[in-house]
Scaffold this motif. Structure first.
Motif, PDB file in Angstrom:
ATOM      1  N   UNK A  19      26.535  44.616 -10.461  1.00 56.44           N
ATOM      2  CA  UNK A  19      26.909  44.072  -9.147  1.00 56.44           C
ATOM      3  C   UNK A  19      28.236  44.652  -8.653  1.00 56.44           C
ATOM      4  N   UNK A  20      28.712  45.685  -9.324  1.00 58.17           N
ATOM      5  CA  UNK A  20      29.903  46.389  -8.860  1.00 58.17           C
ATOM      6  C   UNK A  20      31.217  45.865  -9.394  1.00 58.17           C
ATOM      7  N   UNK A  21      31.181  44.968 -10.374  1.00 61.78           N
ATOM      8  CA  UNK A  21      32.411  44.431 -10.956  1.00 61.78           C
ATOM      9  C   UNK A  21      32.662  45.086 -12.303  1.00 61.78           C
ATOM     10  N   UNK A  22      33.930  45.113 -12.728  1.00 65.90           N
ATOM     11  CA  UNK A  22      34.300  45.745 -13.996  1.00 65.90           C
ATOM     12  C   UNK A  22      34.798  44.679 -14.972  1.00 65.90           C
ATOM     13  N   UNK A  23      33.903  44.186 -15.815  1.00 68.62           N
ATOM     14  CA  UNK A  23      34.300  43.125 -16.751  1.00 68.62           C
ATOM     15  C   UNK A  23      34.852  43.669 -18.059  1.00 68.62           C
ATOM     16  N   UNK A  24      35.741  42.906 -18.653  1.00 68.68           N
ATOM     17  CA  UNK A  24      36.170  43.186 -20.023  1.00 68.68           C
ATOM     18  C   UNK A  24      36.741  41.907 -20.615  1.00 68.68           C
ATOM     19  N   UNK A  25      36.729  41.861 -21.931  1.00 65.96           N
ATOM     20  CA  UNK A  25      37.288  40.726 -22.646  1.00 65.96           C
ATOM     21  C   UNK A  25      38.532  41.186 -23.375  1.00 65.96           C
ATOM     22  N   UNK A  26      39.575  40.363 -23.351  1.00 68.80           N
ATOM     23  CA  UNK A  26      40.851  40.687 -23.979  1.00 68.80           C
ATOM     24  C   UNK A  26      41.157  39.589 -24.997  1.00 68.80           C
ATOM     25  N   UNK A  27      41.550  40.005 -26.201  1.00 62.82           N
ATOM     26  CA  UNK A  27      41.915  39.028 -27.230  1.00 62.82           C
ATOM     27  C   UNK A  27      43.012  38.114 -26.724  1.00 62.82           C
ATOM     28  N   UNK A  28      42.821  36.828 -26.917  1.00 59.97           N
ATOM     29  CA  UNK A  28      43.832  35.844 -26.584  1.00 59.97           C
ATOM     30  C   UNK A  28      43.481  34.566 -27.342  1.00 59.97           C
ATOM     31  N   UNK A  29      44.418  33.748 -27.573  1.00 60.00           N
ATOM     32  CA  UNK A  29      44.143  32.451 -28.208  1.00 60.00           C
ATOM     33  C   UNK A  29      45.302  31.515 -27.921  1.00 60.00           C
ATOM     34  N   UNK A  30      44.989  30.285 -27.568  1.00 60.54           N
ATOM     35  CA  UNK A  30      46.066  29.302 -27.429  1.00 60.54           C
ATOM     36  C   UNK A  30      46.754  29.106 -28.786  1.00 60.54           C
ATOM     37  N   UNK A  86      39.218  42.764  -5.773  1.00 59.05           N
ATOM     38  CA  UNK A  86      38.966  43.776  -4.745  1.00 59.05           C
ATOM     39  C   UNK A  86      37.478  44.047  -4.577  1.00 59.05           C
ATOM     40  N   UNK A  87      37.003  44.002  -3.344  1.00 61.54           N
ATOM     41  CA  UNK A  87      35.625  44.330  -3.038  1.00 61.54           C
ATOM     42  C   UNK A  87      34.607  43.382  -3.623  1.00 61.54           C
ATOM     43  N   UNK A  88      35.037  42.211  -4.007  1.00 54.55           N
ATOM     44  CA  UNK A  88      34.143  41.280  -4.678  1.00 54.55           C
ATOM     45  C   UNK A  88      33.137  40.666  -3.719  1.00 54.55           C
ATOM     46  N   UNK A  89      32.004  40.345  -4.284  1.00 54.65           N
ATOM     47  CA  UNK A  89      30.949  39.653  -3.559  1.00 54.65           C
ATOM     48  C   UNK A  89      30.615  38.386  -4.332  1.00 54.65           C
ATOM     49  N   UNK A  90      29.919  37.468  -3.691  1.00 57.82           N
ATOM     50  CA  UNK A  90      29.475  36.271  -4.395  1.00 57.82           C
ATOM     51  C   UNK A  90      28.599  36.724  -5.562  1.00 57.82           C
ATOM     52  N   UNK A  91      28.956  36.316  -6.778  1.00 52.37           N
ATOM     53  CA  UNK A  91      28.280  36.822  -7.973  1.00 52.37           C
ATOM     54  C   UNK A  91      27.517  35.727  -8.684  1.00 52.37           C
ATOM     55  N   UNK A  92      26.349  36.067  -9.200  1.00 56.10           N
ATOM     56  CA  UNK A  92      25.647  37.341  -9.077  1.00 56.10           C
ATOM     57  C   UNK A  92      24.967  37.453  -7.715  1.00 56.10           C
ATOM     58  N   UNK A  93      25.019  38.652  -7.179  1.00 52.58           N
ATOM     59  CA  UNK A  93      24.453  38.905  -5.860  1.00 52.58           C
ATOM     60  C   UNK A  93      22.964  38.586  -5.862  1.00 52.58           C
ATOM     61  N   UNK A  94      22.505  38.019  -4.757  1.00 52.42           N
ATOM     62  CA  UNK A  94      21.083  37.751  -4.603  1.00 52.42           C
ATOM     63  C   UNK A  94      20.432  38.977  -3.968  1.00 52.42           C
ATOM     64  N   UNK A  95      19.173  38.914  -3.718  1.00 53.03           N
ATOM     65  CA  UNK A  95      18.435  40.076  -3.208  1.00 53.03           C
ATOM     66  C   UNK A  95      18.578  40.269  -1.709  1.00 53.03           C
ATOM     67  N   UNK A  96      18.328  41.488  -1.316  1.00 54.59           N
ATOM     68  CA  UNK A  96      18.253  41.828   0.099  1.00 54.59           C
ATOM     69  C   UNK A  96      19.436  41.372   0.912  1.00 54.59           C
TER      70      UNK A  96
END
Length: 134
Positions: A19-30, A86-96
């Motif tokens: 859907x055009x987004x760039x996800x990643x997970x970063x180590x963290x812990x309370x 930036x450039x985000x859309x409602x996720x996950x994008x629906x069709x058409x």
């Protein structure tokens, strides 16, 4: 051997990416928490907050429960922070031409979750198999 959080998150990561987004997970812990079960969700460079990967849930024989929980929290974090991404859309994008995000659902406890169109519930895609933007 239990799967790593990144492996469990992979289907959701796929759906974000297509859907055009760039996800990643970063180590963290309370403080005082197990660092192996916490990751910060970062989408398109914006840190959206922590995700907890509960060991008991990850070890379940049916991974649908943990994927449902992660997909729910990921969608909430993305939708709450659209103005920051930036450039985000409602996720996950629906069709058409549908401008709304798809809704998360499943066919029972532990079942694999899917995204469905809120206007046409017959249009659905399993989490991890979103077709992307068209």
């Amino acid at each position: 051997m239990r799967p790593e959080p990144e492996d469990v998150f992979a289907p959701i990561s796929h759906d974000l990416h297509v859907c055009g987004l760039r996800p990643r997970l970063v180590f963290t812990a309370p403080p005082g928490e197990d660092p192996q079960q916490w990751r910060d969700l970062v989408v398109s460079g914006v840190r959206l907050g922590p995700l907890e990967f509960e060991p008991e849930l990850i070890a379940e024989p049916e991974p649908g429960a943990v994927v449902t929980s992660l997909a729910f929290h990921t969608q909430a974090a993305v939708l709450e922070n659209l103005q920051l991404i930036d450039g985000s859309i409602a996720w996950p994008a629906c069709r058409g031409t549908h401008q709304h995000p798809m809704s998360l659902a499943s066919d029972g406890e532990g079942g694999w979750p899917y995204w469905r169109c809120p206007s046409d519930p017959s249009y659905r895609r399993p989490v991890g198999q979103h077709p992307g933007l068209r």
